[in-house]
Design a protein around this motif. Sequence first.
Motif, mmCIF file in Angstrom:
data_model
loop_
_atom_site.group_PDB
_atom_site.id
_atom_site.type_symbol
_atom_site.label_atom_id
_atom_site.label_comp_id
_atom_site.label_asym_id
_atom_site.label_seq_id
_atom_site.Cartn_x
_atom_site.Cartn_y
_atom_site.Cartn_z
ATOM 1 N N PRO A 17 58.963 69.361 135.956
ATOM 2 C CA PRO A 17 58.130 69.567 137.148
ATOM 3 C C PRO A 17 56.736 70.106 136.858
ATOM 4 C CG PRO A 17 60.374 70.291 137.595
ATOM 5 C CD PRO A 17 60.317 69.951 136.127
ATOM 6 N N ALA A 18 56.581 70.965 135.857
ATOM 7 C CA ALA A 18 55.249 71.493 135.548
ATOM 8 C C ALA A 18 54.384 70.482 134.813
ATOM 9 C CB ALA A 18 55.370 72.772 134.719
ATOM 10 N N GLY A 19 54.994 69.562 134.076
ATOM 11 C CA GLY A 19 54.225 68.598 133.301
ATOM 12 C C GLY A 19 53.901 69.058 131.899
ATOM 13 N N GLN A 20 54.667 70.030 131.386
ATOM 14 C CA GLN A 20 54.422 70.524 130.031
ATOM 15 C C GLN A 20 54.825 69.495 128.980
ATOM 16 O OE1 GLN A 20 55.744 74.371 127.203
ATOM 17 N NE2 GLN A 20 56.518 74.177 129.296
ATOM 18 N N PHE A 21 55.790 68.643 129.324
ATOM 19 C CA PHE A 21 56.298 67.650 128.371
ATOM 20 C C PHE A 21 56.135 66.254 128.975
ATOM 21 C CE2 PHE A 21 58.605 71.628 127.680
ATOM 22 C CZ PHE A 21 58.252 71.874 126.351
ATOM 23 N N PRO A 22 54.947 65.683 128.880
ATOM 24 C CA PRO A 22 54.681 64.377 129.484
ATOM 25 C C PRO A 22 55.154 63.235 128.592
ATOM 26 C CG PRO A 22 52.702 65.190 128.440
ATOM 27 C CD PRO A 22 53.749 66.268 128.262
ATOM 28 N N LEU A 23 55.024 62.033 129.108
ATOM 29 C CA LEU A 23 55.286 60.820 128.340
ATOM 30 C C LEU A 23 54.094 59.893 128.533
ATOM 31 C CD1 LEU A 23 57.525 59.305 126.657
ATOM 32 C CD2 LEU A 23 58.049 58.092 128.793
ATOM 33 N N TYR A 24 53.664 59.245 127.458
ATOM 34 C CA TYR A 24 52.527 58.331 127.502
ATOM 35 C C TYR A 24 53.036 56.904 127.320
ATOM 36 C CZ TYR A 24 50.072 62.721 126.842
ATOM 37 O OH TYR A 24 49.619 64.007 126.996
ATOM 38 N N TYR A 25 52.443 55.978 128.058
ATOM 39 C CA TYR A 25 52.942 54.617 127.978
ATOM 40 C C TYR A 25 51.824 53.611 128.257
ATOM 41 C CZ TYR A 25 53.129 54.847 133.113
ATOM 42 O OH TYR A 25 52.819 54.980 134.448
ATOM 43 N N GLY A 26 52.042 52.383 127.810
ATOM 44 C CA GLY A 26 51.075 51.311 128.010
ATOM 45 C C GLY A 26 51.729 49.978 127.694
ATOM 46 N N THR A 46 56.372 46.965 126.438
ATOM 47 C CA THR A 46 55.987 48.294 126.915
ATOM 48 C C THR A 46 56.088 49.264 125.753
ATOM 49 O OG1 THR A 46 56.734 47.889 129.178
ATOM 50 C CG2 THR A 46 56.578 50.182 128.475
ATOM 51 N N VAL A 47 55.030 50.021 125.528
ATOM 52 C CA VAL A 47 55.047 51.034 124.475
ATOM 53 C C VAL A 47 55.079 52.400 125.137
ATOM 54 C CG1 VAL A 47 53.737 49.530 122.930
ATOM 55 C CG2 VAL A 47 52.519 51.226 124.287
ATOM 56 N N LEU A 48 55.764 53.324 124.516
ATOM 57 C CA LEU A 48 55.777 54.684 125.048
ATOM 58 C C LEU A 48 55.929 55.675 123.905
ATOM 59 C CD1 LEU A 48 59.028 55.533 124.951
ATOM 60 C CD2 LEU A 48 59.070 54.158 127.018
ATOM 61 N N SER A 49 55.463 56.887 124.154
ATOM 62 C CA SER A 49 55.508 57.923 123.122
ATOM 63 C C SER A 49 55.303 59.285 123.755
ATOM 64 C CB SER A 49 54.427 57.677 122.063
ATOM 65 O OG SER A 49 54.427 58.729 121.103
ATOM 66 N N THR A 50 55.779 60.302 123.075
ATOM 67 C CA THR A 50 55.502 61.673 123.492
ATOM 68 C C THR A 50 54.097 62.099 123.090
ATOM 69 O OG1 THR A 50 56.535 62.442 121.440
ATOM 70 C CG2 THR A 50 57.914 62.388 123.433
ATOM 71 N N ARG A 51 53.385 61.271 122.315
ATOM 72 C CA ARG A 51 52.001 61.546 121.950
ATOM 73 C C ARG A 51 51.129 60.384 122.385
ATOM 74 N NH1 ARG A 51 50.845 65.706 118.708
ATOM 75 N NH2 ARG A 51 48.991 64.732 117.850
ATOM 76 N N ALA A 52 50.009 60.704 123.032
ATOM 77 C CA ALA A 52 49.106 59.663 123.516
ATOM 78 C C ALA A 52 48.537 58.851 122.359
ATOM 79 C CB ALA A 52 47.980 60.295 124.323
ATOM 80 N N THR A 87 49.860 58.047 119.504
ATOM 81 C CA THR A 87 50.824 57.073 119.006
ATOM 82 C C THR A 87 50.973 55.909 119.981
ATOM 83 O OG1 THR A 87 52.013 58.831 117.861
ATOM 84 C CG2 THR A 87 53.192 56.772 118.195
ATOM 85 N N ALA A 88 51.015 56.200 121.287
ATOM 86 C CA ALA A 88 51.096 55.129 122.279
ATOM 87 C C ALA A 88 49.876 54.216 122.190
ATOM 88 C CB ALA A 88 51.216 55.716 123.683
ATOM 89 N N ALA A 89 48.699 54.810 121.986
ATOM 90 C CA ALA A 89 47.486 54.006 121.874
ATOM 91 C C ALA A 89 47.512 53.135 120.625
ATOM 92 C CB ALA A 89 46.263 54.917 121.863
ATOM 93 N N ALA A 90 48.002 53.690 119.514
ATOM 94 C CA ALA A 90 48.089 52.908 118.281
ATOM 95 C C ALA A 90 49.060 51.742 118.437
ATOM 96 C CB ALA A 90 48.509 53.806 117.121
ATOM 97 N N LEU A 91 50.195 51.985 119.091
ATOM 98 C CA LEU A 91 51.170 50.922 119.305
ATOM 99 C C LEU A 91 50.634 49.826 120.224
ATOM 100 C CD1 LEU A 91 54.487 52.941 119.717
ATOM 101 C CD2 LEU A 91 54.075 51.155 118.018
#
Length: 633
Positions: A127-136, A142-148, A150-154
């Motif tokens: 709920p606070a958003g401390q642990f987001p997920l990045y995707y594209g 669909t690529v996703l990662s806990t780090r932006a 890495t998602a951008a590189a994929l």
Amino acid sequence: MPRPAVPAAATDPRRPSPVLPPPDGPTIAGLLSPAPAPAPRGATLLWPGEPLLWSWGPWHPGEVRTVQCAHARVAAIGQCLASEVTMRHDLRRAVQDGRWERLTRWPGAYLLLVVRDHGHLTAYADPAGQFPLYYGRHGHHTVLSTRARTAAALSGTATRPDTAVLAAHLVCPAVPELTEGRTAYDAIRRLGGGQALQVAPSGRCTRWTYEEVAPDPGTRFEDSADQLRSALSGAVALRTDSAPRITSDFSGGLDSTSLAFLAARTTGRPPLDAFVYHYPDAPAGDLAHALAHAEQAPSIRLAVTRGSEDSLPYSGLPEHGSADQPDPAAVIGARQRLRLDHIARGGPSIHLTGEGGDALLAAPPSYLGDIAATAGLRRLLSEGRALARMRQLSPAEVVLRARRLARTPLHQAMSRLASRLDEPLDHPPQWADAVAWWPDPGPETAWLTTGARRHLAELAKERASSIGPPSASAPATPGTRAVLCELRTSAAVQAQFTSTARAFGIWPHAPFLDSEVVRVCTRLPLAHRIDPFTAKPLLAAALAGLVPAPVLQRRTKGDYAAENYRGARRSAPQIRARLLRSPLAELGIIEPARVIASVERAIAGLPAPFPALDRLLGADLWLTAGDSGQERP
């Protein structure tokens, strides 16, 4: 906490692995499609035999927790404090009845990943958003990662920054609606607090809000105080029960100091090591309070981290950044490293911070608009006058601002923002300026190029025309919206501090950002949570008898402005040189000469927009991250 499952290595000679530079920190990632790719070099499968998600380490013990049963697998990434028995039991129940959101109610705060049969993946951010997920997207995948990064590189977008996001980050940080869900990487989205994302085997994504962080009008103050007492005490106890070593911040303020007293009550060990930062040549005012409070508890051993010229803000800025997203705290990196090094001398630890306490428990100035709209003129006059006098402001002006705010709908405020980008404040935003949906843009707006400013104005006009009825993304009142914005900011600050602390073997935890604590605090309407005559009344009521009364009565906070000025003077040549070659200028976002003029004002001791300068330098460091041998964003 239980240690994470150790994923098995994965190789598939039939298909090439994705081309991916090694992440610069522990990461979970995946490339989802009907035929998932094998794990890249250096990665392992999160679950043996399940090729959807990969993991890079090392992680802290318990930072990644996995359980599985027939037809489903679950990973909790972050600070999940539930027992393994509970996790397995709840997973089996969710498989049977389809109530997957039950799994988001475990104690702690974490990103939840659920993989069901046939490759359906659902992610739930805390709920606070401390642990987001990045995707594209990458082609049909669909690529996703806990780090932006890495998602951008994929996705193949690692070299493409989103200039609108960067410009909004610099001058409109209190208006996240301008670039909702976007990141500093072009085409990479962020799954934020209380949001869920479902990815079908085809790669099709569906996103929704599974938990609205919003008040419940029927909630009573006394009930919330009891619930907060239980939630905070439990959050601290679960950590002290499982960690070999617990340490804590101890600023002498309400939040971190209260947590330290709770931890000292539950450890049952030698004195708790607690830490306060103090720079003798520019004292922030925390040390005297910390010393006085520590004297009341033999179970707390206070350590003073002494700053120096070398730990001032802007000192020792690296040539190349390492943050996953632009990080304003990069400018105080020297201070953070000094503190972390001091903590780490005693060995690895879970380190408690008070991050999130102000966002949830303090009064944003805009709450006066809520009072004007719902509580009547008598209370508005009483509280508006009291708050104005505390800050030596005109009571009449503050009350008029609040009444005007109560009559201003969000879409109208967004339209006003579009025009104010051409007529910004001539001073850094102050308390009275925030008796609004958000403060008007400050003098740093002049740093932007004409094109960047016009782009933001167009975004504001688009948002004004698209804003609908109140929802989780557009809360009903200015005060609840401000709390949510501050909460998201606190979560991002804590996440970045956790990343910085990893190299020191320190794992920062912020119990105020735990999901149940967030729920308890935000459920109580803001008008019932705030009292200008009492410092954080909900916290004081919740912790009475557990924390000494003087701790809960402090009304001031440490003031680090003197360090900012000293640091800017000391590092002025380096700041000027960095600004003159900033990639933000190459991207058409800023005019370096105008920023340097503001720096010169700071050097002369005149009012300067330090928060905006910190955001700018953090973005500059982020943009130069690839120059040290990694792929440049």
